[in-house]
Design a protein around this motif. Structure first.
Motif, PDB file in Angstrom:
ATOM      1  N   MET A   1     118.676  45.897  19.406  1.00  0.00           N
ATOM      2  CA  MET A   1     117.516  44.911  19.934  1.00  0.00           C
ATOM      3  C   MET A   1     116.326  44.908  18.768  1.00  0.00           C
ATOM      4  O   MET A   1     115.788  45.756  18.762  1.00  0.00           O
ATOM      5  CB  MET A   1     117.239  45.323  21.228  1.00  0.00           C
ATOM      6  CG  MET A   1     116.106  44.679  21.799  1.00  0.00           C
ATOM      7  SD  MET A   1     115.779  44.961  23.579  1.00  0.00           S
ATOM      8  CE  MET A   1     115.355  46.619  23.588  1.00  0.00           C
ATOM      9  N   THR A   4     111.246  44.756  19.743  1.00  0.00           N
ATOM     10  CA  THR A   4     110.916  44.895  21.138  1.00  0.00           C
ATOM     11  C   THR A   4     109.464  45.541  20.964  1.00  0.00           C
ATOM     12  O   THR A   4     109.071  46.226  20.191  1.00  0.00           O
ATOM     13  CB  THR A   4     112.051  45.987  21.633  1.00  0.00           C
ATOM     14  OG1 THR A   4     111.931  47.293  20.684  1.00  0.00           O
ATOM     15  CG2 THR A   4     113.422  45.487  21.511  1.00  0.00           C
ATOM     16  N   ALA A 225     110.925  49.809  28.440  1.00  0.00           N
ATOM     17  CA  ALA A 225     111.407  50.143  26.994  1.00  0.00           C
ATOM     18  C   ALA A 225     111.475  51.425  26.927  1.00  0.00           C
ATOM     19  O   ALA A 225     112.166  51.962  25.980  1.00  0.00           O
ATOM     20  CB  ALA A 225     110.287  49.244  26.090  1.00  0.00           C
ATOM     21  N   GLU A 241     123.203  49.255  26.177  1.00  0.00           N
ATOM     22  CA  GLU A 241     121.499  49.018  26.314  1.00  0.00           C
ATOM     23  C   GLU A 241     121.339  47.896  27.051  1.00  0.00           C
ATOM     24  O   GLU A 241     121.634  46.767  26.562  1.00  0.00           O
ATOM     25  CB  GLU A 241     121.214  48.960  24.737  1.00  0.00           C
ATOM     26  CG  GLU A 241     119.659  48.841  24.794  1.00  0.00           C
ATOM     27  CD  GLU A 241     119.497  49.200  23.343  1.00  0.00           C
ATOM     28  OE1 GLU A 241     118.044  48.911  23.106  1.00  0.00           O
ATOM     29  OE2 GLU A 241     120.082  49.495  22.220  1.00  0.00           O
ATOM     30  N   GLY A 243     118.302  45.414  28.314  1.00  0.00           N
ATOM     31  CA  GLY A 243     116.841  45.439  27.225  1.00  0.00           C
ATOM     32  C   GLY A 243     115.694  44.712  28.267  1.00  0.00           C
ATOM     33  O   GLY A 243     115.870  44.352  29.465  1.00  0.00           O
ATOM     34  N   THR A 244     114.499  44.879  27.489  1.00  0.00           N
ATOM     35  CA  THR A 244     113.500  44.410  28.254  1.00  0.00           C
ATOM     36  C   THR A 244     113.402  42.791  28.138  1.00  0.00           C
ATOM     37  O   THR A 244     114.108  42.455  27.259  1.00  0.00           O
ATOM     38  CB  THR A 244     111.997  44.965  27.577  1.00  0.00           C
ATOM     39  OG1 THR A 244     112.101  44.851  26.197  1.00  0.00           O
ATOM     40  CG2 THR A 244     111.821  46.414  28.292  1.00  0.00           C
ATOM     41  N   THR A 360     112.759  39.702  22.644  1.00  0.00           N
ATOM     42  CA  THR A 360     113.893  41.025  22.891  1.00  0.00           C
ATOM     43  C   THR A 360     115.206  40.698  23.237  1.00  0.00           C
ATOM     44  O   THR A 360     116.112  41.549  23.875  1.00  0.00           O
ATOM     45  CB  THR A 360     113.335  41.837  24.076  1.00  0.00           C
ATOM     46  OG1 THR A 360     113.283  40.973  25.328  1.00  0.00           O
ATOM     47  CG2 THR A 360     111.918  42.252  23.895  1.00  0.00           C
ATOM     48  N   HIS A 362     116.650  38.514  25.046  1.00  0.00           N
ATOM     49  CA  HIS A 362     117.184  38.528  26.602  1.00  0.00           C
ATOM     50  C   HIS A 362     117.699  37.038  26.955  1.00  0.00           C
ATOM     51  O   HIS A 362     118.645  36.791  27.125  1.00  0.00           O
ATOM     52  CB  HIS A 362     115.969  39.160  27.537  1.00  0.00           C
ATOM     53  CG  HIS A 362     116.520  39.623  28.696  1.00  0.00           C
ATOM     54  ND1 HIS A 362     116.842  38.499  29.961  1.00  0.00           N
ATOM     55  CD2 HIS A 362     116.739  40.526  29.569  1.00  0.00           C
ATOM     56  CE1 HIS A 362     117.016  39.195  30.936  1.00  0.00           C
ATOM     57  NE2 HIS A 362     117.026  40.387  30.819  1.00  0.00           N
ATOM     58  N   THR A 410     121.356  43.326  26.070  1.00  0.00           N
ATOM     59  CA  THR A 410     120.778  42.888  25.170  1.00  0.00           C
ATOM     60  C   THR A 410     121.551  43.349  23.588  1.00  0.00           C
ATOM     61  O   THR A 410     120.913  42.840  22.737  1.00  0.00           O
ATOM     62  CB  THR A 410     119.357  43.039  25.176  1.00  0.00           C
ATOM     63  OG1 THR A 410     119.045  44.522  25.154  1.00  0.00           O
ATOM     64  CG2 THR A 410     118.710  42.244  26.065  1.00  0.00           C
ATOM     65  N   GLN A 411     122.475  44.050  23.979  1.00  0.00           N
ATOM     66  CA  GLN A 411     123.112  44.735  22.606  1.00  0.00           C
ATOM     67  C   GLN A 411     124.332  43.777  22.474  1.00  0.00           C
ATOM     68  O   GLN A 411     124.470  42.714  23.245  1.00  0.00           O
ATOM     69  CB  GLN A 411     123.750  45.944  23.051  1.00  0.00           C
ATOM     70  CG  GLN A 411     124.710  46.250  23.956  1.00  0.00           C
ATOM     71  CD  GLN A 411     125.322  47.670  24.146  1.00  0.00           C
ATOM     72  OE1 GLN A 411     124.768  48.553  23.730  1.00  0.00           O
ATOM     73  NE2 GLN A 411     126.491  47.549  24.511  1.00  0.00           N
TER      74      GLN A 411
END
Length: 439
Positions: A1, A4, A225, A241, A243-244, A360, A362, A410-411
């Protein structure tokens, strides 16, 4: 990511309490034993179990509300932000919705046993790649008691045991929720250790879970985060992962401005405390004069505070909205609140550059009637979900038809975007022969 929001500096890692390590190993071992029985259940048995879980949650509503009230009171004493208190809240309506989501999961197809691909080789060997449960899944999350139920429901439907570390903020809520789920397991004649809470072990329990390689097959962090960075950094168990969500809405020069206003308002204000809420609005300079007074007034009416770039400030007085000059870091923040960064950009290229720099990966939204702009935005934006002419709030497992979600990845490995049943499975190869030997 990439790019971030910065997490706190890495501090030296203290030793984990050996007693907590031993306790987590004991719980994980029991969960692994339970997972073997779950893996053999038919879809009908799993669906029956999930309906029993939903019934148990509804029956336990008074106890859940009482436990949640303890968490809310403790959160207010600790000065927990309004957005986090909203995530924490469980009332009768939300509990009913959580139970309904469990029933929705029961109605979904069972991924276990699905043939991903297969063929018959020239020598007659028949090979098939089929979905099978992961085994034992660990969840580490913050102030989200709904995740306790979502994770358990998805794990059970996909034939997995689940270990839950939900954090001190929701400890009382999670304790009652897990008790209700285990009541349903026992009532179905199944091993209650298939769902277990590690909240009593504190942070050391989370760290022991992250390093229980061989006992735990997968860890999924869900939170801010700092939490995600810690799990990714310290875990020896494989991690997905989540993510934010520093998400953007870009209003193009070819946008329908009434439609854009509705999308921006819904993306930000419908539920600002969640990861699929918008955090930044980017407006093409050619529609700024027509659009900004309209959208700022709408945002102000919804109680949103705007953190404005210099090109936006000139429209503040006319709109009557709460507008503050943007500060350093305002365009990399996940607000969790009724706050929104707003900038004017000269063109699509500038919008794409801003998203690459501050996003990020997303959810990103473009509002435009120009199909060329829409196609380019979807092609060039690197995010788990890229939306044209709709709210960012649709990035959700329930909205995508998954019944519920265990997180939004988000990976780029194994899973990306809203994760549900298929993402909680792995595969094995089944080979059927008739005496073939390799030469």
């Amino acid at each position: 990511m990439a790019d971030t929001p910065a997490a706190r500096p890495v501090e030296p890692v203290a030793p984990i309490d050996p007693a907590v390590v031993a306790h987590v190993a004991q719980v994980a071992t029991a969960a692994r034993t339970a997972s073997r029985g779950l893996a053999l259940l038919t879809r009908a048995r799993k669906d029956e179990l999930l309906h029993a879980v939903a019934d148990a949650l509804v029956a336990a509503t008074p106890d859940i509300v009482a436990g949640n009230a303890e968490d809310l009171a403790r959160g207010r004493e600790r000065g927990l932000a309004a957005g986090l208190l909203d995530r924490l809240l469980l009332d009768e309506q939300r509990i009913a919705a959580i139970a309904a989501a469990v029933r929705d999961v029961a109605a979904l197809p069972d991924p276990v046993g699905e043939v991903v691909r297969g063929s018959t080789l020239a020598n007659g060997l028949q090979i098939r790649q089929v979905r099978v449960p992961m085994g034992v899944v660990g969840m580490i999350y913050e102030a989200r008691p709904n995740v306790t139920v979502d994770a358990a429901a998805l794990a059970l439907k996909s034939g997995n045991a689940v270990l839950l570390r939900g954090g001190s903020a929701a400890a009382s809520s999670n304790r009652v929720l897990v008790a209700a789920i285990r009541t349903a397991l026992r009532g179905q004649g199944l091993d209650e250790h298939a769902v277990a809470s590690l909240d009593d072990g504190g942070r050391d329990a989370a760290r022991a879970l992250m390093t229980a390689r061989g006992l735990v097959d997968l860890v999924i962090p869900r939170g801010g985060a700092d939490l995600i960075a810690t799990v990714v950094r310290e875990s020896t168990v494989p991690v997905i992962e989540t993510g934010t969500g520093v998400n953007h809405v870009y209003v193009d020069e070819a946008a329908d401005l009434d439609q854009a206003t509705a999308i921006v308002l819904n993306s930000k204000a419908q539920r600002p405390s969640v990861c699929n809420a918008a955090e930044t609005l980017l407006v093409h300079e050619r529609v700024a004069e027509a659009f900004l007074p309209k959208v700022l007034a709408a945002l102000g009416g919804a109680g949103v505070t705007v953190h404005a770039g210099p090109e936006v400030l000139e429209f503040a007085d006319a709109a009557g909205a709460a507008v503050l000059p943007a500060q350093d870091g305002d365009f990399t923040r996940e607000w969790y609140s009724l706050d929104l960064g707003v900038r004017v950009v000269p063109d699509l290229d500038a919008a794409l550059t801003h998203i690459r720099t501050h996003g990020t990966q997303h959810t990103e939204v473009v509002v435009t009637r120009d199909r060329g702009v829409a196609r380019r935005f979807q092609a060039e934006v690197d995010a788990a979900v890229v939306v044209v002419n709709a709210s960012s709030r649709f990035t959700d497992g329930g909205e995508f038809g998954f019944g519920a979600e265990i997180g939004i990845s988000t990976q780029k490995l194994h899973a990306r975007g809203p994760m549900a049943l298929p993402e909680l499975t792995t595969t094995k190869w089944l080979v059927d022969g008739d005496g073939q030997v390799r030469t």
